[in-house]
Design a protein around this motif. Structure first.
Motif, mmCIF file in Angstrom:
data_model
loop_
_atom_site.group_PDB
_atom_site.id
_atom_site.type_symbol
_atom_site.label_atom_id
_atom_site.label_comp_id
_atom_site.label_asym_id
_atom_site.label_seq_id
_atom_site.Cartn_x
_atom_site.Cartn_y
_atom_site.Cartn_z
ATOM 1 N N PRO A 1 0.829 -1.340 0.032
ATOM 2 C CA PRO A 1 -0.050 -0.071 0.035
ATOM 3 C C PRO A 1 0.732 1.235 -0.041
ATOM 4 C CG PRO A 1 0.145 -0.793 2.229
ATOM 5 C CD PRO A 1 0.989 -1.864 1.188
ATOM 6 N N ASP A 2 2.296 1.209 0.084
ATOM 7 C CA ASP A 2 3.043 2.354 0.355
ATOM 8 C C ASP A 2 4.038 2.558 -0.891
ATOM 9 O OD1 ASP A 2 4.187 4.516 2.129
ATOM 10 O OD2 ASP A 2 6.196 3.475 1.377
ATOM 11 N N VAL A 3 3.671 3.846 -1.785
ATOM 12 C CA VAL A 3 4.471 3.892 -2.808
ATOM 13 C C VAL A 3 5.863 4.021 -2.704
ATOM 14 C CG1 VAL A 3 4.890 5.736 -4.865
ATOM 15 C CG2 VAL A 3 2.678 5.252 -3.835
ATOM 16 N N GLU A 4 6.429 4.626 -1.896
ATOM 17 C CA GLU A 4 7.784 4.248 -1.549
ATOM 18 C C GLU A 4 8.224 3.054 -1.337
ATOM 19 O OE1 GLU A 4 10.807 6.939 1.412
ATOM 20 O OE2 GLU A 4 9.035 7.649 1.308
ATOM 21 N N ARG A 5 7.857 2.307 -0.475
ATOM 22 C CA ARG A 5 8.326 0.816 -0.345
ATOM 23 C C ARG A 5 7.756 -0.001 -1.907
ATOM 24 N NH1 ARG A 5 5.523 1.165 4.778
ATOM 25 N NH2 ARG A 5 3.979 0.098 4.079
ATOM 26 N N LEU A 6 6.912 0.226 -2.384
ATOM 27 C CA LEU A 6 6.527 -0.284 -3.721
ATOM 28 C C LEU A 6 7.860 -0.158 -4.825
ATOM 29 C CD1 LEU A 6 3.285 -0.583 -5.373
ATOM 30 C CD2 LEU A 6 5.170 0.492 -6.860
ATOM 31 N N THR A 7 8.044 1.374 -4.748
ATOM 32 C CA THR A 7 9.241 1.637 -5.681
ATOM 33 C C THR A 7 10.551 0.947 -5.415
ATOM 34 O OG1 THR A 7 9.630 3.769 -4.734
ATOM 35 C CG2 THR A 7 7.976 3.729 -6.565
ATOM 36 N N GLN A 8 10.710 0.963 -4.064
ATOM 37 C CA GLN A 8 12.164 0.059 -3.743
ATOM 38 C C GLN A 8 11.999 -1.318 -4.202
ATOM 39 O OE1 GLN A 8 14.473 1.896 -1.959
ATOM 40 N NE2 GLN A 8 15.607 0.131 -2.779
ATOM 41 N N ILE A 9 10.830 -2.062 -3.944
ATOM 42 C CA ILE A 9 10.614 -3.255 -4.338
ATOM 43 C C ILE A 9 11.112 -3.503 -5.898
ATOM 44 C CG2 ILE A 9 9.321 -5.268 -4.842
ATOM 45 C CD1 ILE A 9 7.690 -4.503 -2.365
ATOM 46 N N VAL A 10 10.548 -2.380 -6.829
ATOM 47 C CA VAL A 10 10.494 -2.612 -8.040
ATOM 48 C C VAL A 10 12.291 -2.189 -8.543
ATOM 49 C CG1 VAL A 10 10.026 -1.399 -10.320
ATOM 50 C CG2 VAL A 10 8.196 -1.882 -8.527
#
Length: 907
Positions: free
Chosen positions: A191-200
């Motif tokens: 649900p968090d954009v910052e964590r999502l982009t880090q995964i990507v």
């Protein structure tokens, strides 16, 4: 195969024909017929072999090969035949030299699929060979050469590598698919954009094998884009701290504009790179990048959310398959980010609606409270306005009352003092007059307190060291407070100076001390503390009337009964008192409050019932050096023979002052207003001093009268008097600089001292001329030395302590002393002040003592000079004749002798 006469075998193909040619001569071997039998045998075997072979024989390793070997190096054939091995293979000699050396030492060598850069068709290309090196022995058993059998396996190696590459690519695709699937599963539930982009970004680095990767969020700032670093992988974030975010340049535009993917095997060779001003390529200190891959992340509506960027320091690291995997990853991340945005937007709308409902409910709940608070604030503002209007009205009232009241008191006081001379032999009458004068003094003090509270008293501020002033009041305070009050005075080290009226400071301290005495019922402990304080901006915000800055604080603490909160709130109001009827006016603290506020300061009360009281007076700090106390109060209360013009509109006051001045021996002229006084001045009469009331009727005001008087009579002295000065000679609550004021009511002694002080301070003219010009002058009148003006002395000394002590001694010796701390300051003083004598230190910084003295003699040829010095010689100058040397250290007697000696020619 048959043989020829020389024993050489027939056949051997083209190479054999070349070897049999009469002109052939191998380096270091000579003609073929001279070769050793062992070499001929080996050569026959090589020439007849279908496998590429060569023989290197002799001291120079002459190179002999067969026809099968020619395709290995077609460009070198036939020039290579018979030439030294090192010359033939000069381009790869560095690689083969160790192999040759080991073989010649007797060690056979075998190499499989060895990479050898081979020059063919004018260019160098990678080839792979499997070959053996065998040492060859001569007829005597000595190793004389090398036999090589070789196979070109370049095609086989390429085939195996292609197969391996295909397998690796298949494996990489499988792994990439697994990475993309894992990343897709993770970002779907994140649900968090910052964590999502880090995964990507982490997944992208794994997929590409990049040294680092990043996700930049696209923000439209209306000026070509602004990009925020959201996620970084592979390197520490500090590597990007010194560099601005990427701009929408030719390299980055395709990504941030959503045009497509940018993949470059070597970004340094890319025509779009290095053209983005002001940088030419990567800025200094940036991570090295050769392989570059950037993929846009686009929303459902086609807008660009951001970009995925990957880099590697080596070229050619990113493949088309890698690019395809990143496109899939970017697509999944775009969908996930869109979903998060939609969820946040929905949640925000719900939260906003909930917040609006809560706010509406709270507004309804708080409406009554806010209305009540608004009413209270308005009432408080109205009360403050009423208080300000009341203070202004009291100020105007006290000013008007003080003027008339002090005039009345002056008439009463003057007549009582004159009457006292008439009944000097009547003790009972003298006692009654004394009682009446005490009442006049009480009335005068009451009027002064009213003016102080209304902030309309004429202050005479000076640069004061309060510590010295308080210490000097110690005896007076102990007498006023009585033996049962223990007094302790504490003065902090490094105390600052303040700019305030020293008389009013003394009055304020005395008022506070007496209040403390009464609060302690005559027995207890009184502590007086003087120190430095800083009131900062936060204090000023909570006390808007206070200006933040540096202050000198005078604190008076007692062990008395203390104050309640109600009493503290009213303590400074006029006529408020907790004392019994008839025991106080209620103006003491009001006077203190008014004086401190008029001086730009602040007052604070700290008190609790039964715990005593502390009142702190904050007076602004002054950065100037302390002013010397004037000698006006030490002048004897004697009269004189000068002519005084009295300008006074009140007939009663005018009559009494004329009589008092005449009784003191002065010749008195009178005028009922300023215009009448100007007429007397313009008549040509000699006048030594103009004694004028400040507030008089008519268009001509007293300050203008004084200016006109000085224009016509440059030597005239001016003394103002008033019960209330308004704004004519007092500005900002302070008496204008250079003016002298005698406040009404005053005693005969006050008048006598002030007249003598003002006359002594004026520019001195000829005494004989003054007597001759005075109407009805009496030549037989005796000269009173005690009434003569003091000699004016300029002391120039850079050491503050020496200057202070010397000035005090000179004051005690009867000189009117002006101080200067440098020759330059002394020269400025001489530009507008006449002096009789100069005491100057020879070793001054800047302008020396002798240079200053020479300048002083030019301005004042007859001035007396005393040179204070640690040396033993006077300056050698004709301009300084008659100077007196005063060796340091000196005592008061030596100083007195030196000054009198220098002054003698002028007496």
């Amino acid at each position: 195969m048959g043989s020829v006469g020389n024993g050489w075998p027939r056949g051997g193909g083209e190479i054999g024909e070349l070897l049999r040619h009469p002109a052939f001569d191998a380096i270091g071997l000579g003609p073929v017929e001279s070769w050793p039998a062992s070499l001929k045998h080996i050569a026959e075997m090589v020439l007849n072999s279908r496998q590429p072979k060569f023989v290197a024989w002799g001291p120079d390793l002459a190179f002999l090969y067969n026809d099968a070997y020619v395709p290995v190096f077609p460009e070198r054939h036939p020039a290579a035949l018979g030439k030294p091995f090192r010359e033939v293979w000069a381009d790869i000699w560095e690689q083969f030299s160790p192999i040759v050396a080991r073989t010649l030492s007797g060690s056979p060598q075998l190499f499989k699929e060895l990479l050898i850069p081979m020059r063919r068709d004018g260019r160098t290309e990678d080839t792979w060979f499997t070959f053996s090196y065998t040492p060859l022995r001569d007829d005597d058993g000595t190793i004389a050469g090398i036999l090589c059998a070789t196979l070109d396996v370049t095609d086989q190696v390429a085939a195996k590598r292609g197969e391996k590459l295909a397998l690796d690519e298949l494996r990489a695709k499988s792994e990439a698919l697994a990475v993309v699937n894992r990343a897709g599963a993770a970002i779907t539930v994140e649900p968090d954009v910052e964590r999502l982009t880090q995964i990507v970004v982490d997944a992208g680095v794994t997929l590409t094998g990049a040294e680092f990767g990043a996700f930049f969020y696209n923000v439209d700032d209306g000026e070509g884009g602004s990009y925020m670093l959201y996620a970084l992988s592979g390197v520490d974030r500090k590597n990007f701290e010194k560099f601005p975010m990427p701009r929408n340049t030719k390299v980055f535009a395709p990504t941030f504009d959503g045009e497509g993917i940018v993949r470059s095997d070597d970004i340094l060779l890319d025509p779009r790179y290095g053209q983005n001003a002001p940088h030419s390529g990567m800025p200094k200190g940036h991570l090295p990048v050769r392989s570059y891959l950037a993929v846009p992340v686009k929303s459902r509506d086609g807008s660009v959310i951001g970009g995925l960027f990957f880099g590697h320091a080596e070229p050619g690291r990113f493949s088309q398959a890698t690019e395809a995997s990143l496109v899939s990853l970017a697509g999944q991340s775009a969908v996930a980010i869109d979903n998060i945005r939609l969820f946040r937007a929905a949640k925000l709308e719900i939260d906003q609606r909930r917040d609006m409902e809560d706010q509406l409910r709270k507004l309804n709940e708080m409406l009554e409270v806010r209305v009540a608070a608004e009413i209270a604030d308005r009432q408080q503002a109205e009360a403050a306005l009423q208080q300000a209007q009341k203070m202004e009205s009291i100020g105007k009232l006290t000013g008007g009352v003080a003027h008339d009241f002090n005039n009345l008191l002056q008439v009463i006081s003057g007549n009582l003092q004159l009457l006292g001379k008439d009944v000097a032999e009547n003790g009972r009458a003298k006692e009654r007059i004394a009682n009446a004068l005490v009442a006049v003094e009480r009335g005068s003090r009451l009027a002064s307190q009213l003016l102080a509270f209304g902030r309309r008293q004429p202050l005479e501020p000076k640069v004061v060291n309060i510590g010295r002033l308080v210490t000097g009041m110690d005896d007076m305070l102990r007498r006023a407070l009585g033996e049962e009050i223990e007094v302790e005075t504490i003065v902090s080290g490094g105390l600052w100076n303040t700019f305030a009226d020293p008389v009013q400071i003394e009055n304020a301290l005395l008022n506070l001390a007496i209040n403390s005495r009464d609060a302690m019922d005559g027995a207890g402990r009184l502590t007086i503390e003087v120190g430095n304080a800083f009131l900062d901006d936060s204090y000023s915000r909570t006390h808007p009337e206070v200006k933040a800055g540096q202050y000198v604080v005078l604190a008076v603490t007692d062990t008395g009964s203390g104050m309640t909160e109600e009493v503290k709130e009213q303590a400074f109001e006029p006529f408020f008192s907790t004392k019994p009827e008839g025991k106080g006016t209620g103006l003491g603290l009001s006077m203190v409050y008014g004086f401190v506020k008029q001086s730009g300061g602040h007052v604070k009360i700290y008190s609790q019932t039964g715990e005593g009281t502390t009142i702190k007076l904050y007076l602004p700090r002054s950065l100037r050096s302390e002013d010397r106390a004037t000698a006006a109060d030490t002048v004897p209360a004697t009269g004189g023979t000068e002519t005084i013009l009295v300008a006074e509109d009140d007939e009663g006051v005018r009559a009494t002052v004329i009589e008092m001045l005449s009784d003191l021996g002065y010749y008195v002229l009178k005028a009922k207003d300023a215009q009448s006084a100007l007429t007397v001045i313009e008549s040509g009469a000699h006048i030594d001093l103009l004694f004028t009331d400040v507030v008089m009727p008519g268009t001509l005001k007293s300050p203008e009268l004084a200016r006109l008087a000085r224009a016509r009579l440059p030597d005239i002295a001016v003394l103002y008097t008033s019960g209330y000065t308004e704004d004519s000679i007092v500005h900002g609550g302070r008496l204008d600089p250079g003016l002298e004021l005698l406040s009404k009511p005053y005693t005969r002694e006050d008048l006598a001292r002030k007249i003598r002080h003002v006359l002594a301070s004026r520019p001195q003219g000829g005494r004989g001329a003054a007597d001759a010009a005075r109407p009805n002058a009496k030549p037989s009148e005796p000269h009173h030395p005690e009434t003569a003006a003091k000699p004016k002395l300029l002391l120039v000394e850079d050491d503050a302590f020496i200057r202070m002590d010397t000035a005090e001694i000179l004051h005690d010796l009867g000189y009117d002393v002006i101080e200067a701390e440098s020759g330059e300051q002394g020269a400025d003083i001489l530009d507008h002040t006449l002096v009789d004598i100069i005491v100057v230190d020879l070793g001054l910084p800047g302008m020396s003592g002798s240079a200053f003295a020479a300048r002083a003699r030019e301005a004042l040829p007859s001035v007396g000079l005393v040179f204070a010095t640690g040396g033993s010689d006077l300056p050698d100058s004709n301009h300084l004749s008659g100077s007196v040397l005063l060796p340091k250290p000196f005592n008061s007697a030596a100083l007195d002798r030196a000054v009198k000696a220098a002054l003698q020619p002028r007496l």
